[in-house]
Design a protein around this motif. Structure first.
Motif, short mmCIF file in Angstrom:
data_model
loop_
_atom_site.label_atom_id
_atom_site.label_comp_id
_atom_site.label_asym_id
_atom_site.label_seq_id
_atom_site.Cartn_x
_atom_site.Cartn_y
_atom_site.Cartn_z
N VAL A 52 2.22 -6.82 -0.77
CA VAL A 52 2.19 -5.81 -1.81
C VAL A 52 3.05 -4.65 -1.32
O VAL A 52 2.60 -3.77 -0.61
CB VAL A 52 0.75 -5.34 -2.09
CG1 VAL A 52 0.72 -4.30 -3.19
CG2 VAL A 52 -0.13 -6.52 -2.42
N ARG A 53 4.31 -4.68 -1.67
CA ARG A 53 5.26 -3.65 -1.24
C ARG A 53 6.04 -3.16 -2.45
O ARG A 53 6.39 -3.92 -3.34
CB ARG A 53 6.24 -4.22 -0.21
CG ARG A 53 5.59 -4.77 1.02
CD ARG A 53 5.16 -3.64 1.95
NE ARG A 53 4.65 -4.18 3.20
CZ ARG A 53 3.46 -3.89 3.67
NH1 ARG A 53 2.67 -3.08 3.03
NH2 ARG A 53 3.06 -4.41 4.80
N THR A 55 5.15 -1.27 -4.99
CA THR A 55 4.49 -1.29 -6.30
C THR A 55 4.73 0.02 -7.03
O THR A 55 4.95 1.05 -6.41
CB THR A 55 2.97 -1.51 -6.13
OG1 THR A 55 2.43 -0.40 -5.42
CG2 THR A 55 2.67 -2.80 -5.42
N THR A 57 2.64 1.94 -8.32
CA THR A 57 1.60 2.91 -7.99
C THR A 57 1.76 3.47 -6.58
O THR A 57 1.16 4.49 -6.25
CB THR A 57 0.21 2.28 -8.09
OG1 THR A 57 0.12 1.23 -7.11
CG2 THR A 57 -0.07 1.75 -9.47
#
Length: 80
Positions: A52-53, A55, A57
């Motif tokens: 998860v890079r 994103t 958010t």
């Protein structure tokens, strides 16, 4: 990798990102392997998710723990 429906059912389960799993276990299958959190709690790897890079958010992480882990190990949860 792992069963999304039950990956965090146990307080001692952990889901790792792909790069974190690779850094711990290399090319070995990480599922059902055990790692330690805070040099104290043994956690069983029950899932691996894509990294998860970048994103939208900005929320980045390397692993996910069940809330029941914090309930069992952190006093502040009982008073929050």
């Amino acid at each position: 990798m792992g069963n999304p429906a039950t990956a965090l059912a146990n307080p001692n389960s952990i889901v790792l990102t792909e790069s974190t799993a690779k850094s711990f276990f290399g090319d070995d299958d990480p599922i059902n392997q055990v790692i330690k959190i805070d040099n104290d709690w043994e956690m069983k790897v029950t899932g691996v998710i894509a990294d998860v890079r970048g994103t939208p958010t900005g929320f980045l992480f390397d692993y996910v723990l069940p809330f029941s882990y914090f309930d069992a190990t952190q006093q502040w949860v009982k008073y929050a």
